[in-house]
Enzyme design. Structure first.
Site, PDB file in Angstrom:
ATOM      1  N   CYS A 281     -32.191  35.614  23.324  1.00  0.00           N
ATOM      2  CA  CYS A 281     -33.414  34.872  23.550  1.00  0.00           C
ATOM      3  C   CYS A 281     -34.671  35.364  22.580  1.00  0.00           C
ATOM      4  O   CYS A 281     -35.247  34.443  21.888  1.00  0.00           O
ATOM      5  CB  CYS A 281     -34.052  35.355  24.901  1.00  0.00           C
ATOM      6  SG  CYS A 281     -32.899  34.825  26.368  1.00  0.00           S
TER       7      CYS A 281
HETATM    8  N1  NAD Z   1     -28.310  35.035  28.250  1.00  0.00           N
HETATM    9  C1  NAD Z   1     -29.745  35.442  28.721  1.00  0.00           C
HETATM   10  O1  NAD Z   1     -29.899  36.654  29.194  1.00  0.00           O
HETATM   11  C2  NAD Z   1     -30.621  33.963  28.889  1.00  0.00           C
HETATM   12  C3  NAD Z   1     -31.987  34.389  29.554  1.00  0.00           C
HETATM   13  C4  NAD Z   1     -32.639  33.497  29.781  1.00  0.00           C
HETATM   14  C5  NAD Z   1     -32.445  32.291  29.180  1.00  0.00           C
HETATM   15  N2  NAD Z   1     -31.132  31.882  28.407  1.00  0.00           N
HETATM   16  C6  NAD Z   1     -30.920  30.575  27.997  1.00  0.00           C
HETATM   17  O2  NAD Z   1     -29.953  29.990  28.843  1.00  0.00           O
HETATM   18  C7  NAD Z   1     -29.209  28.946  27.909  1.00  0.00           C
HETATM   19  C8  NAD Z   1     -27.800  29.340  27.874  1.00  0.00           C
HETATM   20  O3  NAD Z   1     -27.789  30.694  27.389  1.00  0.00           O
HETATM   21  P1  NAD Z   1     -26.298  31.732  27.725  1.00  0.00           P
HETATM   22  O4  NAD Z   1     -26.693  33.171  27.582  1.00  0.00           O
HETATM   23  O5  NAD Z   1     -25.716  31.424  29.221  1.00  0.00           O
HETATM   24  O6  NAD Z   1     -25.478  31.086  26.851  1.00  0.00           O
HETATM   25  P2  NAD Z   1     -23.819  31.497  26.585  1.00  0.00           P
HETATM   26  O7  NAD Z   1     -23.499  30.988  25.205  1.00  0.00           O
HETATM   27  O8  NAD Z   1     -23.696  32.576  27.317  1.00  0.00           O
HETATM   28  O9  NAD Z   1     -23.145  30.237  27.514  1.00  0.00           O
HETATM   29  C9  NAD Z   1     -23.370  28.914  27.280  1.00  0.00           C
HETATM   30  C10 NAD Z   1     -22.064  27.855  27.680  1.00  0.00           C
HETATM   31  O10 NAD Z   1     -22.322  26.831  27.360  1.00  0.00           O
HETATM   32  C11 NAD Z   1     -20.913  26.123  26.976  1.00  0.00           C
HETATM   33  N3  NAD Z   1     -21.182  25.014  26.168  1.00  0.00           N
HETATM   34  C12 NAD Z   1     -21.617  24.730  25.044  1.00  0.00           C
HETATM   35  N4  NAD Z   1     -21.780  23.388  24.707  1.00  0.00           N
HETATM   36  C13 NAD Z   1     -21.610  22.808  25.965  1.00  0.00           C
HETATM   37  C14 NAD Z   1     -21.490  21.616  26.421  1.00  0.00           C
HETATM   38  N5  NAD Z   1     -21.837  20.586  25.605  1.00  0.00           N
HETATM   39  N6  NAD Z   1     -21.189  21.278  27.592  1.00  0.00           N
HETATM   40  C15 NAD Z   1     -21.020  22.144  28.590  1.00  0.00           C
HETATM   41  N7  NAD Z   1     -20.948  23.503  28.237  1.00  0.00           N
HETATM   42  C16 NAD Z   1     -21.213  23.741  27.100  1.00  0.00           C
HETATM   43  C17 NAD Z   1     -20.409  27.412  26.163  1.00  0.00           C
HETATM   44  O11 NAD Z   1     -18.835  27.221  25.935  1.00  0.00           O
HETATM   45  C18 NAD Z   1     -20.806  28.587  26.923  1.00  0.00           C
HETATM   46  O12 NAD Z   1     -19.714  28.982  27.919  1.00  0.00           O
HETATM   47  C19 NAD Z   1     -29.769  28.996  26.414  1.00  0.00           C
HETATM   48  O13 NAD Z   1     -30.713  28.098  26.234  1.00  0.00           O
HETATM   49  C20 NAD Z   1     -30.461  30.394  26.429  1.00  0.00           C
HETATM   50  O14 NAD Z   1     -31.676  30.606  25.640  1.00  0.00           O
HETATM   51  C21 NAD Z   1     -30.418  32.847  28.308  1.00  0.00           C
END
Ligand code: NAD
Length: 442
Positions: A281
């Site tokens: 983030c």
């Molecule tokens: N990790 C955190 O602490 C956090 C906190 C707040 C917001 N976010 C936001 O949430 C969102 C996701 O973050 P995350 O940390 O869970 O990411 P991550 O990389 O852990 O997970 C994303 C998942 O999406 C899958 N993916 C990718 N492309 C895809 C598609 N086209 N269709 C289906 N699945 C797909 C990936 O294989 C992966 O499992 C981002 O925008 C991030 O900025 C993350």
């Protein structure tokens, strides 16, 4: 009149399905954000389908295995083997879902521009199956306007009307992986709809599983709130990193200064310096806003300055390490250096955007022979920007005694035992976790 009645019926029917837990919830993207959401909805009585493009992930979940360390396999098995959660790579099954929550990655491109390809691909997949009565919520962090520009336009091109046939909202995720006090359930959930019926539907969905829903007037406000939260952190971390450099030159310990300042019971909130920013983030999200702001002819100077200060930190730490080795009559060229911690924050296995990778590469560039130790990351997987090809060395005093310098990058609890450093000739501590004559703060 007929049309209003139909709209009301579509919304009411969705609200009823949510209230009676007969609504099927789909979550797209089963990572740090999506997987806890699937578990939460399942634990609150919903049938949930989790979608991901990586078959290894859906297969692991179907076997009841967690691939995220702080989410135990017990909880996953209970939901996916014994409960009402399913995992799938078959996106046609989105058609069965009454509510679809999108949690796909939103990284930066090589020029630090927003990379929305995952959001766009997902929007296309939803468009293929979109039907009357469905609610779609985007949770991926992004710039204001994304939900309207990237999702609404695609969905309405299918001939359906938002607020009448389907509902669309943005609700930012505030997940703090590994935090036991604040979980998906008790962190207040901000929700902004494209229109009033969409807000109502999304608010009802989250209201069924979290303790507090905070409704805002638009999807854009909800998108912006998330960015403000992360920019606030990025700017304050940059400020304290700058203070570290200034106070260090003056011979003043910034950590002691922070301890003193935080005794003020109002108007101050402590932030801590470090070797650079990490995680999905804080290093990335602020630049979603600078990019979008440029479209309006305004420049987010605080964000750019914070980025400049924070990204200079790994070089600062490496310079301090090199100087300290030099002062001991040795050269960084050929020095054996151990970096402690590959994950970006303590006691978790998430190493995304971790500054440790840059520390390792910069030390290698200067000729050091670098190893790393991280009990949470046994081997360094290839990253978008880094491929260091190393495996973790053991976490022991014997091992730590083999290096010319140790650089503490992550404050894992396992590194807080002073006995580990008994044989270490030089420790560069960026996290203020050890004391002693051999320790240099950086
Ligand atoms: N990790 C955190 O602490 C956090 C906190 C707040 C917001 N976010 C936001 O949430 C969102 C996701 O973050 P995350 O940390 O869970 O990411 P991550 O990389 O852990 O997970 C994303 C998942 O999406 C899958 N993916 C990718 N492309 C895809 C598609 N086209 N269709 C289906 N699945 C797909 C990936 O294989 C992966 O499992 C981002 O925008 C991030 O900025 C993350």
């Amino acid at each position: 009149m007929t049309s209003v009645t139909t709209e009301t019926n579509v919304l009411q029917s969705l609200l009823d399905r949510i209230e009676t837990r007969t609504a099927i919830v789909g979550v797209i993207g089963l990572g740090y954000v999506g997987l806890p959401l699937v578990l939460l909805f399942e634990e609150c009585g919903f049938n949930v389908v989790g979608f991901d493009v990586e078959a290894a992930k859906t297969e692991a979940l179907t076997r009841g295995e967690s691939y995220i360390r702080h989410i135990g396999s017990d909880r996953v098995a209970k939901a996916f083997v014994g409960g009402k959660a399913k995992a799938s790579c078959d996106f046609d099954r989105l058609a069965q879902c009454d509510a679809i929550i999108v949690c796909v990655p939103t990284p930066l491109g090589v020029h630090r521009e927003p990379d929305l390809k995952y959001v766009r691909m997902t929007a296309e997949k939803i468009s293929d199956v979109l039907r009357a009565g469905q609610l779609v919520v985007l949770e991926s962090t992004t710039y204001p306007g994304t939900t309207r520009e990237e999702m609404l336009t695609r969905f309405e091109a299918m001939g359906l009307t938002c607020g009448a046939d389907f509902f669309l909202a943005f609700s930012p995720e505030r997940e703090d992986p590994g935090n036991e006090r604040f979980t998906t359930k008790n962190i207040p959930k901000v929700v902004g709809g494209i229109d009033a019926p969409s807000l109502r539907a999304a608010s009802a969905l989250y209201g069924a599983v979290v303790e507090q829903v905070v409704e805002v007037s638009s999807a854009e406000v909800a998108e912006s709130a998330k960015l403000l939260e992360n920019i606030f952190r990025a700017v304050n971390i940059a400020l304290v990193n700058e203070m570290k450099v200034v106070f260090d030159r003056m011979g003043i310990d910034v950590w002691e200064v922070i301890e003193a300042a935080k005794t003020k019971p109002f108007g101050y909130m402590p932030f801590y310096p470090g070797p650079g920013l990490g995680g999905h983030c804080i290093p990335l999200d602020p630049f979603y806003l600078t990019w979008k702001a440029a479209e309006y002819g305004v420049w987010a100077r605080f964000i750019e300055l914070a980025g400049e200060v924070n990204t200079s930190m790994p070089r600062y730490v490496v310079q301090k390490t090199s100087d300290a080795i030099n002062q001991r009559g040795k050269s960084i060229v050929g020095a054996k250096v151990l970096v402690l911690g590959l994950s970006y924050k303590p006691d978790i296995d998430d190493d995304r955007e971790s500054p440790s990778f840059e520390l390792i590469e910069l030390l290698q560039e200067r000729g050091a022979v670098v190893s790393y130790c991280d009990p949470f990351v046994p081997f360094a997987k290839k990253k978008r920007k880094h491929d260091i090809g190393l495996t973790s060395v053991p976490c022991s005093a014997d091992e730590f005694g083999k290096y010319d310098a140790i650089v503490i990058s992550t404050a894992h609890s396992a590194f807080k035992d002073p006995a580990l450093f008994a044989n270490a000739p030089l420790v560069i501590d960026t996290r203020n976790i050890v004391r002693g004559d051999a320790v240099v703060r950086a």
